[in-house]
Scaffold this motif. Structure first.
Motif, PDB file in Angstrom:
ATOM      1  N   LEU A   1      -7.924   4.733  -3.710  1.00 51.47           N
ATOM      2  CA  LEU A   1      -7.524   3.873  -2.602  1.00 51.47           C
ATOM      3  C   LEU A   1      -8.754   3.404  -1.827  1.00 51.47           C
ATOM      4  CD1 LEU A   1      -4.430   5.853  -1.284  1.00 51.47           C
ATOM      5  CD2 LEU A   1      -4.402   3.612  -2.398  1.00 51.47           C
ATOM      6  N   PRO A   2      -8.685   2.235  -1.191  1.00 50.68           N
ATOM      7  CA  PRO A   2      -9.836   1.729  -0.435  1.00 50.68           C
ATOM      8  C   PRO A   2     -10.106   2.563   0.816  1.00 50.68           C
ATOM      9  CG  PRO A   2      -7.928   0.329  -0.072  1.00 50.68           C
ATOM     10  CD  PRO A   2      -7.552   1.285  -1.159  1.00 50.68           C
ATOM     11  N   LEU A   3     -11.330   2.430   1.344  1.00 53.62           N
ATOM     12  CA  LEU A   3     -11.689   3.152   2.553  1.00 53.62           C
ATOM     13  C   LEU A   3     -10.906   2.653   3.760  1.00 53.62           C
ATOM     14  CD1 LEU A   3     -15.567   3.379   2.116  1.00 53.62           C
ATOM     15  CD2 LEU A   3     -13.941   5.266   1.976  1.00 53.62           C
ATOM     16  N   ARG A   4     -10.628   1.372   3.782  1.00 50.14           N
ATOM     17  CA  ARG A   4      -9.900   0.797   4.913  1.00 50.14           C
ATOM     18  C   ARG A   4      -8.469   1.317   4.945  1.00 50.14           C
ATOM     19  NH1 ARG A   4      -7.097  -4.124   5.774  1.00 50.14           N
ATOM     20  NH2 ARG A   4      -7.471  -4.693   3.599  1.00 50.14           N
TER      21      ARG A   4
ATOM     22  N   VAL B   1       0.644   2.372  -0.280  1.00 55.66           N
ATOM     23  CA  VAL B   1       1.263   3.617  -0.758  1.00 55.66           C
ATOM     24  C   VAL B   1       2.574   3.882  -0.015  1.00 55.66           C
ATOM     25  CG1 VAL B   1      -0.795   4.764  -1.648  1.00 55.66           C
ATOM     26  CG2 VAL B   1      -0.313   4.829   0.797  1.00 55.66           C
ATOM     27  N   PRO B   2       3.561   3.019  -0.136  1.00 51.42           N
ATOM     28  CA  PRO B   2       4.814   3.228   0.599  1.00 51.42           C
ATOM     29  C   PRO B   2       5.515   4.530   0.236  1.00 51.42           C
ATOM     30  CG  PRO B   2       5.066   1.517  -1.078  1.00 51.42           C
ATOM     31  CD  PRO B   2       3.603   1.811  -0.979  1.00 51.42           C
ATOM     32  N   ARG B   3       5.395   4.961  -1.031  1.00 47.87           N
ATOM     33  CA  ARG B   3       6.086   6.193  -1.428  1.00 47.87           C
ATOM     34  C   ARG B   3       5.469   7.419  -0.746  1.00 47.87           C
ATOM     35  NH1 ARG B   3       9.032   2.892  -2.056  1.00 47.87           N
ATOM     36  NH2 ARG B   3       9.786   1.937  -3.972  1.00 47.87           N
ATOM     37  N   LEU B   4       4.161   7.418  -0.576  1.00 50.60           N
ATOM     38  CA  LEU B   4       3.520   8.541   0.111  1.00 50.60           C
ATOM     39  C   LEU B   4       3.883   8.550   1.591  1.00 50.60           C
ATOM     40  CD1 LEU B   4      -0.067   8.789  -1.432  1.00 50.60           C
ATOM     41  CD2 LEU B   4       1.971  10.128  -1.952  1.00 50.60           C
ATOM     42  N   VAL B   5       3.959   7.382   2.201  1.00 46.99           N
ATOM     43  CA  VAL B   5       4.359   7.315   3.607  1.00 46.99           C
ATOM     44  C   VAL B   5       5.802   7.788   3.771  1.00 46.99           C
ATOM     45  CG1 VAL B   5       4.655   5.802   5.608  1.00 46.99           C
ATOM     46  CG2 VAL B   5       2.703   5.473   4.079  1.00 46.99           C
ATOM     47  N   GLU B   6       6.654   7.451   2.806  1.00 48.60           N
ATOM     48  CA  GLU B   6       8.036   7.953   2.836  1.00 48.60           C
ATOM     49  C   GLU B   6       8.054   9.475   2.820  1.00 48.60           C
ATOM     50  OE1 GLU B   6      10.095   4.185   0.424  1.00 48.60           O
ATOM     51  OE2 GLU B   6       9.603   6.052  -0.614  1.00 48.60           O
ATOM     52  N   GLN B   7       7.181  10.079   2.005  1.00 49.48           N
ATOM     53  CA  GLN B   7       7.115  11.541   1.948  1.00 49.48           C
ATOM     54  C   GLN B   7       6.615  12.124   3.266  1.00 49.48           C
ATOM     55  OE1 GLN B   7       4.745  12.659  -1.476  1.00 49.48           O
ATOM     56  NE2 GLN B   7       5.870  11.247  -2.828  1.00 49.48           N
ATOM     57  N   LEU B   8       5.588  11.508   3.837  1.00 47.95           N
ATOM     58  CA  LEU B   8       5.045  12.011   5.108  1.00 47.95           C
ATOM     59  C   LEU B   8       6.072  11.911   6.229  1.00 47.95           C
ATOM     60  CD1 LEU B   8       1.476  10.414   4.990  1.00 47.95           C
ATOM     61  CD2 LEU B   8       2.025  12.858   4.782  1.00 47.95           C
TER      62      LEU B   8
ATOM     63  N   GLU C   1      -7.964   9.404  10.084  1.00 50.73           N
ATOM     64  CA  GLU C   1      -8.000  10.757   9.525  1.00 50.73           C
ATOM     65  C   GLU C   1      -6.813  11.000   8.595  1.00 50.73           C
ATOM     66  OE1 GLU C   1      -8.480  13.893  12.303  1.00 50.73           O
ATOM     67  OE2 GLU C   1     -10.204  12.982  13.319  1.00 50.73           O
ATOM     68  N   LEU C   2      -5.657  10.500   8.977  1.00 52.22           N
ATOM     69  CA  LEU C   2      -4.493  10.651   8.105  1.00 52.22           C
ATOM     70  C   LEU C   2      -4.713   9.892   6.803  1.00 52.22           C
ATOM     71  CD1 LEU C   2      -1.663  11.729   7.680  1.00 52.22           C
ATOM     72  CD2 LEU C   2      -0.758   9.746   8.924  1.00 52.22           C
ATOM     73  N   TRP C   3      -5.363   8.753   6.901  1.00 44.50           N
ATOM     74  CA  TRP C   3      -5.648   7.984   5.687  1.00 44.50           C
ATOM     75  C   TRP C   3      -6.634   8.740   4.783  1.00 44.50           C
ATOM     76  CZ3 TRP C   3      -3.412   4.579   2.927  1.00 44.50           C
ATOM     77  CH2 TRP C   3      -4.109   3.811   1.976  1.00 44.50           C
ATOM     78  N   THR C   4      -7.570   9.455   5.378  1.00 49.46           N
ATOM     79  CA  THR C   4      -8.509  10.260   4.593  1.00 49.46           C
ATOM     80  C   THR C   4      -7.773  11.330   3.793  1.00 49.46           C
ATOM     81  OG1 THR C   4     -10.273   9.896   6.205  1.00 49.46           O
ATOM     82  CG2 THR C   4     -10.532  11.770   4.718  1.00 49.46           C
ATOM     83  N   VAL C   5      -6.765  11.928   4.418  1.00 50.08           N
ATOM     84  CA  VAL C   5      -5.956  12.930   3.717  1.00 50.08           C
ATOM     85  C   VAL C   5      -5.230  12.290   2.537  1.00 50.08           C
ATOM     86  CG1 VAL C   5      -3.996  14.499   3.935  1.00 50.08           C
ATOM     87  CG2 VAL C   5      -5.669  14.333   5.786  1.00 50.08           C
ATOM     88  N   ILE C   6      -4.695  11.097   2.761  1.00 51.01           N
ATOM     89  CA  ILE C   6      -3.992  10.402   1.685  1.00 51.01           C
ATOM     90  C   ILE C   6      -4.960  10.051   0.557  1.00 51.01           C
ATOM     91  CG2 ILE C   6      -2.779   8.249   1.111  1.00 51.01           C
ATOM     92  CD1 ILE C   6      -1.521   8.330   3.874  1.00 51.01           C
TER      93      ILE C   6
ATOM     94  N   GLY D   1      12.255   5.038  -1.890  1.00 49.75           N
ATOM     95  CA  GLY D   1      12.792   3.680  -1.914  1.00 49.75           C
ATOM     96  C   GLY D   1      13.221   3.148  -0.561  1.00 49.75           C
ATOM     97  N   TYR D   2      12.976   3.912   0.496  1.00 48.52           N
ATOM     98  CA  TYR D   2      13.408   3.466   1.829  1.00 48.52           C
ATOM     99  C   TYR D   2      12.779   2.131   2.192  1.00 48.52           C
ATOM    100  CZ  TYR D   2      14.078   3.242   6.855  1.00 48.52           C
ATOM    101  OH  TYR D   2      14.406   2.811   8.108  1.00 48.52           O
ATOM    102  N   PHE D   3      11.506   1.952   1.847  1.00 47.92           N
ATOM    103  CA  PHE D   3      10.789   0.735   2.232  1.00 47.92           C
ATOM    104  C   PHE D   3      11.072  -0.454   1.305  1.00 47.92           C
ATOM    105  CE2 PHE D   3       7.864   3.869   4.301  1.00 47.92           C
ATOM    106  CZ  PHE D   3       8.076   3.433   5.596  1.00 47.92           C
ATOM    107  N   ASP D   4      11.962  -0.284   0.346  1.00 47.85           N
ATOM    108  CA  ASP D   4      12.313  -1.413  -0.526  1.00 47.85           C
ATOM    109  C   ASP D   4      13.129  -2.460   0.215  1.00 47.85           C
ATOM    110  OD1 ASP D   4      10.978  -0.129  -2.502  1.00 47.85           O
ATOM    111  OD2 ASP D   4      12.758   0.612  -3.545  1.00 47.85           O
TER     112      ASP D   4
END
Length: 318
Positions: free
Chosen positions: A45-48, A54-61, A33-38, A67-70
């Motif tokens: 983005l793929p359905l899977r 999308v590391p930048r979006l996960v950083e925001q969430l 469900e969270l992926w559906t929101v993204i 750049g944290y995931f760099d």
């Protein structure tokens, strides 16, 4: 995107996928469900569910800085590149992060966490074997602790890590030496065999990635047989724990042009195609000699900076 109501504290080097899963669990939201929101924000983005795209979006969430995931420079594998005059360094531009590994459960406070840090399969702090989600006690097994320090020290600075292929091949070669010996029914399990042979696999990898071995393996003009002879001698010495043979091997294999000089037990000069008198293990290794050379030389590959790669000329179709 806005940060979720409840954030989680990330572990050092934690992967996007791992943090995304923990973040969803903490907020009682199914990962799908969270992926559906993204996907509403990024329709292409793929359905899977693949948060690593999308590391930048996960950083925001997660309320993390961009750049944290760099990744941290100290966690990067050492590579040869132009920025350090082709010496092995953990260059921020060229050096990659290691493959993801499961974190020690005690370090992760009982949680299942995946990280990309300078680590192997052993937690030296808690003396636990944590590869592939395991949590086995290593108290008293000092060889595993020494092997871990070798992997994250000497081998890491050569560009060798748990997931780069050398340890997997070293384990395969050690198993190959005992291929005809009886085993327990479950002894073929790859993870269990790695745990059993970890100290020897690390030692064998360290031996066959030393500068003298690199020079010998890199000389393709001598053919496959001297390579098989070297690897057979190295596997036997490591497996039998013979310090004398290990010391002798370092002085016994030399090559120049199309000739290999092997002085282990007896002095033999080999031109291309001549047999050094391989044993049963050597005969088996001979069939995979090109893969053996390529794998143990992988750490010596040079990397071009990303800008040069983008502008590299494309090969024409034949």
């Amino acid at each position: 995107m806005r940060a979720l109501p409840v954030v989680v504290e990330p572990f050092a080097g934690e992967t996007v996928r791992s943090l995304y899963r923990r973040l969803a669990e903490r907020n009682a939201v199914p990962t799908g469900e969270l992926w559906t929101v993204i996907r509403h924000a990024r329709p292409r983005l793929p359905l899977r569910t693949t948060p690593e795209l999308v590391p930048r979006l996960v950083e925001q969430l997660a309320g993390l800085p961009p750049g944290y995931f760099d990744g941290r420079s100290q966690d990067r594998l050492f590579v040869r590149c132009a920025h350090a005059k082709w010496r092995h360094t953990n260059c921020q531009t060229c050096a990659p992060l290691p493959a993801p590994v499961t974190m020690c459960r005690r370090c992760a406070r009982g949680q299942t966490v995946e990280t990309r840090t300078r680590s192997g399969a052993v937690c030296t702090r808690h003396r636990r074997w944590h590869h592939a989600g395991a949590d086995d006690d290593l108290t008293g097994e000092t060889e595993h602790l020494h092997a871990e320090r070798c992997l994250t020290g000497t081998l890491w600075q050569r560009g060798v890590a748990l997931g780069t292929g050398e340890l997997e091949l070293a384990t395969e070669l050690l198993i190959l030496r005992h291929a005809d010996e009886p085993r327990e029914p479950d002894s073929g399990n790859r993870d269990e065999r790695l745990r059993e042979l970890y100290p020897k696999a690390v030692q064998l990898t360290a031996l066959l990635t030393e500068p003298w071995a690199e020079r010998f393996l890199a000389n393709t003009r001598v053919g496959r047989m001297p390579v098989a002879a070297l690897v057979e001698a190295a596997v036997t010495a490591v497996d039998t724990r013979s310090r004398h043979d290990l010391a002798a091997i370092r002085e016994s294999f030399r090559s120049r042009d199309r000739e290999a000089l092997i002085t282990l037990n007896r002095s033999v000069r080999l031109r291309h195609g001549r047999s050094p008198g391989l044993g049963e293990l050597g005969a088996r290794i001979l069939g995979i000699a090109p893969r053996v050379s390529a794998t143990f030389l992988r750490h010596a590959d040079a990397r071009r900076p990303p800008g040069q790669r983008e502008h590299a000329p494309r090969s024409r179709a034949s």
